[in-house]
Motif scaffolding. Structure first.
Motif, PDB file in Angstrom:
ATOM      1  N   ASP A 137       0.850  -1.181   0.000  1.00  0.00           N
ATOM      2  CA  ASP A 137       0.000   0.000   0.000  1.00  0.00           C
ATOM      3  C   ASP A 137       0.889   1.234   0.000  1.00  0.00           C
ATOM      4  O   ASP A 137       2.030   1.201   0.487  1.00  0.00           O
ATOM      5  N   ASN A 177       0.844   3.782   1.779  1.00  0.00           N
ATOM      6  CA  ASN A 177       1.277   4.180   3.123  1.00  0.00           C
ATOM      7  C   ASN A 177       2.516   3.398   3.567  1.00  0.00           C
ATOM      8  O   ASN A 177       3.380   3.920   4.244  1.00  0.00           O
ATOM      9  N   GLU A 178       2.537   2.134   3.179  1.00  0.00           N
ATOM     10  CA  GLU A 178       3.691   1.297   3.536  1.00  0.00           C
ATOM     11  C   GLU A 178       4.938   1.789   2.836  1.00  0.00           C
ATOM     12  O   GLU A 178       6.000   1.940   3.447  1.00  0.00           O
ATOM     13  N   THR A 220       6.256   5.175   4.234  1.00  0.00           N
ATOM     14  CA  THR A 220       6.915   5.119   5.552  1.00  0.00           C
ATOM     15  C   THR A 220       8.215   4.324   5.472  1.00  0.00           C
ATOM     16  O   THR A 220       9.171   4.627   6.163  1.00  0.00           O
ATOM     17  N   TYR A 227      -8.470  10.842  11.337  1.00  0.00           N
ATOM     18  CA  TYR A 227      -8.175   9.789  10.369  1.00  0.00           C
ATOM     19  C   TYR A 227      -9.252   8.728  10.445  1.00  0.00           C
ATOM     20  O   TYR A 227      -9.572   8.206  11.508  1.00  0.00           O
ATOM     21  N   GLN A 281       1.116   3.252   9.959  1.00  0.00           N
ATOM     22  CA  GLN A 281       1.749   4.061   8.909  1.00  0.00           C
ATOM     23  C   GLN A 281       0.947   5.303   8.543  1.00  0.00           C
ATOM     24  O   GLN A 281       1.531   6.395   8.472  1.00  0.00           O
ATOM     25  N   PRO A 282      -0.375   5.172   8.311  1.00  0.00           N
ATOM     26  CA  PRO A 282      -1.123   6.388   7.959  1.00  0.00           C
ATOM     27  C   PRO A 282      -1.049   7.439   9.070  1.00  0.00           C
ATOM     28  O   PRO A 282      -0.916   8.639   8.783  1.00  0.00           O
ATOM     29  N   LEU A 328       2.247   9.239   8.976  1.00  0.00           N
ATOM     30  CA  LEU A 328       2.332  10.206   7.868  1.00  0.00           C
ATOM     31  C   LEU A 328       1.511  11.460   8.168  1.00  0.00           C
ATOM     32  O   LEU A 328       1.972  12.582   7.969  1.00  0.00           O
ATOM     33  N   SER A 336      -7.706   6.777   3.362  1.00  0.00           N
ATOM     34  CA  SER A 336      -6.766   6.214   2.404  1.00  0.00           C
ATOM     35  C   SER A 336      -7.460   5.132   1.602  1.00  0.00           C
ATOM     36  O   SER A 336      -6.945   4.054   1.415  1.00  0.00           O
ATOM     37  N   ASN A 351      -7.498  12.417   0.839  1.00  0.00           N
ATOM     38  CA  ASN A 351      -6.586  11.282   0.889  1.00  0.00           C
ATOM     39  C   ASN A 351      -5.296  11.707   1.587  1.00  0.00           C
ATOM     40  O   ASN A 351      -4.887  12.865   1.536  1.00  0.00           O
ATOM     41  N   ILE A 352      -4.638  10.748   2.202  1.00  0.00           N
ATOM     42  CA  ILE A 352      -3.376  11.025   2.896  1.00  0.00           C
ATOM     43  C   ILE A 352      -2.344  11.661   1.965  1.00  0.00           C
ATOM     44  O   ILE A 352      -1.651  12.606   2.340  1.00  0.00           O
ATOM     45  N   THR A 353      -2.273  11.152   0.739  1.00  0.00           N
ATOM     46  CA  THR A 353      -1.252  11.698  -0.171  1.00  0.00           C
ATOM     47  C   THR A 353      -1.582  13.142  -0.545  1.00  0.00           C
ATOM     48  O   THR A 353      -0.685  13.962  -0.738  1.00  0.00           O
TER      49      THR A 353
END
Lengths: 491, 542
Positions: A355, A357-358, A361, A377, A392-393, A396, A447, A465-467
């Motif tokens: 993913d 997120n993985e 990180t 979140y 991870q999320p 971040l 995410s 989204n996280i990104t």
């Protein structure tokens, strides 16, 4: 002996209006379980009510929540500082919940008149479903049961057990549909808390939906999705330029290459939320990741698996796997929690699936600027439980904004519920929106495209989204730098 | 209490394990049946915990005659032969009935019922569902029960049987809030299981407190062989608070071996022929001796080792053992288990006829609550069969009992109300009494016995029985009755142990020298009731 201080939920609905928490400090032996802790408390305070019987994880009497998560008290090691609550079911007193209404509704076999003995293969298929100890941990966490007349994971497990038992004479498929077969959001919570690890969503619900499909009982809205996939390779109609329309096959990073990955976009990000995927590309690129994007990739098949329409699944799998292997890609990145979970759990891939997120990180990202906002979140079920990604999320997000925790809950978007049983899906999103309001945050971060789109429809707060959040952090950083540069130039 | 608060039924079944549920299913064919469970039906009792299997002569080469011979030899010739005949003859039928009702027992690749070797058998005879056989049976029975018209009352504790004109006509109970309630029945079945919980280290579930023995005794019924307590050879020793937890005989049946701390396979010294699959009394004593003589493991047990088996075999045949030990920090695929004997089963109990009638009219018994089937030592796999064979028989006999509609004497309830009040003015926490009782029984009436320890322990137990127990809330009342029952049952065990002046099966008297072996013993059953107590003499076979 060890001394532990623990907090225990106390409530006698017959007497007290409100529940309270009581703290106890008791001594137990090395290796003691939560049950032994409760025994020690009971020896001091006999007014504490809790249920137990076999003490060996076989009777399913003693399930409680420890630090929020359902466990069997007799099998879980006691630790200092634990908070012990009853299961999320009607409380009779303290940790004692009413199990009878659920247990009483479990379906029974109706044997055929003719003698029929299951074969070894049939026995082997039945066995995993038979290890259920009816502890109701699954039922206590099921989101659909909270908002709909869904009989729940335990009932579905039983319907499946009966459906594949050659001795049973009833039509379990129509029974299961009547009891809400299509209401399950496949959030996976039920089996993650199952002490016997019975995979009810995958091994019962999706299989029953498959049987329903073979009998022509798939919901019309689900059938439409299947048709769309077989015609277009995508589960979402195209009504704007897609992500794949807008990107080259290879995106070279701005600086030195720190790694190369393949990217699996998924139908939602490709067709409905392409900008989010473009944001992710910018973040990957900025962090030195070279991204290869095979344009012939298609739907991962998740919507088909979840809804039991797996006829064309092998085709999709073959196409997707070939798209990456023929380019010699050894790591494929997903950003859709559903696609990631499917690729990891339902596919047998010759490449590693990670993913986003993985990957971010793991490589260690460039520090973004902090934004002066509070965000919550939302854990996507298929990321948290489908892929076990929890830390991870958060790691971040915390680099960019102040993170507020929400209670972990399904938003109602998954498992085909959004299209098939919109009332269930809406009710869950509504509850989610309330929790978000309560948290008092500016944005909601997630995410998963399904969660983002679905919560976005129901919450007053923007869902990102996280990104995208990271990208905003980078943009702020660039602005700040630009500003500083300008100022120094002026000086 | 007003008379109209009384639940009326034709058959009252007390106990919701394998025997009780089977009895209720059968009785219901004949009339209104109420099943009362101290726990939640199917969750209490020891059936759902029973791991290894169900004995039935099914395969070629086996026969009911062989099953009977093994059972009686294993039982040190104390079994009631008529009851054994019934057990071995009806076990296959009841097994196939469970299959018809949906039970999922293991099958072989050749399409036969999978059967494993258990101790004391000459032929593999133990049918199984992995190592969760009892649970599989219970799930099957529960499905059947839920589909029946039996009314099930959950978390109601029967505290005594009610009699009128010499017959049992019902029972008095406490509901889960600790309030009195009464039952009126033409026939009452005790399917309350055993009482191994009176020992400090026990495999039993929380409900194994012998309430049926105690209630039957108070109602005037005769109990036999109450000294015959089986200590399972392999109970877990760690963690301390979960010590006693059953490690199924199937572990040895599948090839597990026993080793002492020196790595010696010590069963070679005690039973070189049958080794680990000797009868339970022999293996338990051997382990106890290894421990006593200083060849114990760090947690005071011996090793039980399956690491020589393939991981796949362990995963398939012993999944629950694997899961349980993993939860407690031991991977049995790679590490040895540590085990020691644990109080497991009461071979004795209420004296019954082949129709499950006790010596008191209106009262029936089945399962572990009844005595006589297993003699002085039970073979593994025979008790799950017993629950079904005698559960059905008890239900059938009770169901066929004439409808009398005899009213309970509601004046009797006043006595119970007074007793309840007394608990609220008591001063002793029942938990402390139980702990003392369990330790006293373990030390003074355990795997080996002698007159001195037995007499001393009886004094201690009688003192404990007189303690004025405190029920802090109404919900604690049932617990007080249970503790009193445990004390009573403990005294029955000791008194019976004193009556039996010989070593036989599970009962070992270290202070008595005897010139006979079990087959030639001059003694039969011990018997005990409120009216009399003694030991039967029998003709020594020529």
């Amino acid at each position: 002996m060890k001394r532990f201080t623990v907090t225990v939920y106390r409530h006698n609905p017959a007497k007290d209006q409100r529940s309270r928490y009581q703290t106890y400090t008791v001594a137990v032996e090395e290796g003691a379980r939560v049950l032994h802790l409760l025994h020690a408390i009971h020896a001091e305070d006999p007014s504490l009510s809790y249920r137990y019987c076999c003490g060996t994880g076989q009777c399913g009497s003693c399930a409680v929540r420890v630090n929020g998560e359902p466990v069997l008290a007799c099998m879980t090691e006691a630790r200092d500082g634990m908070v012990i609550d009853p299961l999320n079911l009607p409380v009779k007193k303290d940790l004692l919940v009413d199990m009878e209404p659920v247990l009483g509704k479990i379906a029974s076999i109706v044997p055929k008149d003719v003698e029929c003995i299951p074969s070894r293969d049939e026995v082997e298929a039945l066995k995993p479903l038979r290890s259920c100890i009816e502890c109701l941990a699954c039922v206590s966490v099921c989101p659909a049961m909270e908002v709909a007349e869904f009989a729940g994971p335990l009932s579905m497990k039983q319907e499946m057990r009966l459906a594949i038992d050659p001795r049973d004479s009833c039509d379990r498929i129509t029974d299961a549909i009547r009891d809400g077969l299509f209401m399950c959001t496949t959030c996976q919570y039920c089996w993650k808390v199952c002490p016997k690890k019975i995979e009810i969503p995958g091994k019962a619900i999706e299989k029953l939906r498959r049987m329903a499909n073979q009998r022509g009982l798939t919901l019309p809205r689900h059938a439409e999705v299947a048709t769309l996939i077989s015609e277009t390779g995508r589960s979402v109609p195209k009504n704007q330029p897609t992500f794949l329309d807008q990107v080259p096959e290879v995106i070279e990073p701005a600086g030195p290459v720190r790694g190369t990955v393949g990217f699996f976009v998924g139908c939602m990000y490709n067709n409905r939320l392409p900008q989010t995927a473009l944001d992710a590309m910018e973040v990957l690129s900025r962090n030195g990741i070279r991204v290869i994007i095979p344009h012939e990739q298609v739907c991962c098949g998740s919507p088909l698996i979840r809804t039991g329409q797996t006829d064309i699944l092998p085709d999709l799998m073959e196409k997707n796997i070939a798209a990456f292997t023929c380019r010699g890609i050894d790591t494929v990145v997903t950003m859709c929690a559903g696609c990631g979970s499917t690729l990891k759990n339902d596919y047998r891939t010759p490449f590693v699936v990670k993913d986003v997120n993985e990957i971010l990180t793991e490589i260690g990202i460039e520090e973004p600027a902090r934004l002066p906002i509070r965000v919550a979140y939302h854990d996507p079920c298929h990321l948290l439980r489908g892929q076990g990604i929890q830390k991870q999320p958060r790691e971040l997000i915390a680099r960019v904004a102040e993170l507020v925790e929400l209670p972990v809950k399904c938003c109602g978007a998954g498992g085909g519920t959004r299209s098939g049983q919109p009332e269930v899906s809406k009710a869950l999103a509504g509850k989610r929106a309330e929790e978000i309001e309560k948290a008092g945050v500016e944005w909601v971060i997630s995410s998963c495209p399904f969660c983002e789109f679905h919560i976005g429809e129901h919450s007053k707060r923007p869902v990102k989204n996280i990104t995208t959040l990271l990208l905003e952090g980078y943009r702020r950083k660039d602005q700040d730098r630009g500003g500083e540069a300008g100022e120094s130039a002026a000086a | 209490m007003r008379a109209d608060d009384t639940v009326e039924c034709h058959v009252l079944v007390i106990g919701s394990g394998g025997a009780g549920v089977r009895a209720a299913i059968e009785a219901e064919k004949h009339g209104d049946t109420v099943l009362v469970s101290k726990s939640l039906a199917g969750k209490g009792g020891c059936t759902p915990m029973a791991e290894g299997g169900y004995n039935a002569a099914l395969r070629e080469g086996d026969s009911c005659v062989l099953h009977k011979e093994d059972t009686i030899r294993g039982g040190a010739y104390l079994n009631n032969p008529e009851l054994v005949d019934i057990l071995v003859n009806e076990a296959p039928e009841r097994f196939l009935e469970l299959v018809r009702w949906g039970a999922v027992f293991d099958r072989t690749e050749e399409g036969e019922w999978a059967q494993r070797s258990f101790g004391g058998q000459r032929i593999p005879r133990t049918c199984y569902a992995g190592d969760r056989t009892g649970h599989e049976m219970m799930m099957t029975l529960l499905e059947r029960l839920r589909a029946s018209n039996v009314s099930v009352l959950q978390e109601v504790s029967i505290i005594d049987l009610l009699k009128r004109e010499g017959r049992v006509v019902g029972a008095v109970a406490l509901d889960r809030n600790g309030e009195l309630t009464a039952f009126q029945a033409d026939a009452t079945i005790l399917a309350t299981g055993g009482a191994a919980r009176i020992y400090d280290i026990s495999t039993n579930s929380a409900t194994g407190t012998g309430d049926g023995f105690a209630m039957g005794y108070r109602a005037g019924a005769e109990l036999i062989d109450m000294e015959m307590v089986q200590f399972h050879p392999t109970g877990a020793v760690y963690p301390y608070d979960a010590r006693g937890r059953l490690v199924t005989e199937a572990v040895r049946g599948e090839g597990g071996i026993l080793l002492n701390s020196k790595g010696e396979r010590f069963m070679e010294r005690y039973d070189p022929e049958r080794m680990e699959l000797s009868t339970r009394d022999v293996v338990a004593r051997s382990i106890a001796r290894e421990i006593a003589e200083g060849r114990a493991t760090p947690h005071y047990g011996v090793y039980l080792d399956v690491t020589h088996l393939s991981p796949e075999k362990i995963e398939e045949k012993l999944p629950m053992m694997l899961e349980q030990f993993l939860a407690f920090g031991t991977d049995i695929r790679k590490e040895k288990m540590e085990v020691a004997p644990s109080a497991h089963h009461f071979m004795g109990g209420l004296r019954i006829t082949p129709r499950c009638e006790t010596t008191v009219p209106g009262l029936y018994a089945c399962g572990e609550a009844a005595g006589g089937v297993h003699g002085a030592n039970r073979l593994g796999g025979n008790s799950l069969a017993e629950t079904q064979v005698f559960g059905r028989r008890a239900g059938d006999t009770a169901g066929r009992a004439p409808s009398r509609g005899t009213r309970i004497d509601t004046r009797q309830l006043e006595n119970y109300r007074r007793k309840l009040d007394e608990f609220h003015s008591g001063g002793v926490n029942p938990v402390t009494v139980v702990k003392k009782l369990q330790e006293a029984m373990w030390n003074g009436a355990g795997i080996t016995r002698n007159v001195h320890d037995l007499e001393r322990t009886l004094v201690d137990v009688e003192k404990l029985a007189k303690k004025k127990l405190l029920a802090q809330t109404p919900m604690n009342r049932a617990e007080c009755f249970t503790v009193q029952n445990m004390c009573l049952v403990a005294s029955l065990v000791i008194r019976s142990a004193l009556l039996r002046g010989e070593s036989r099966g599970a009962h070992v008297r270290t202070d008595i020298f005897q010139s006979w072996d079990a087959a030639n013993s001059p003694y039969g059953h011990t018997y005990i009731s409120i009216h009399h107590a003694g030991i039967e003499e029998r003709k020594v076979p020529a």
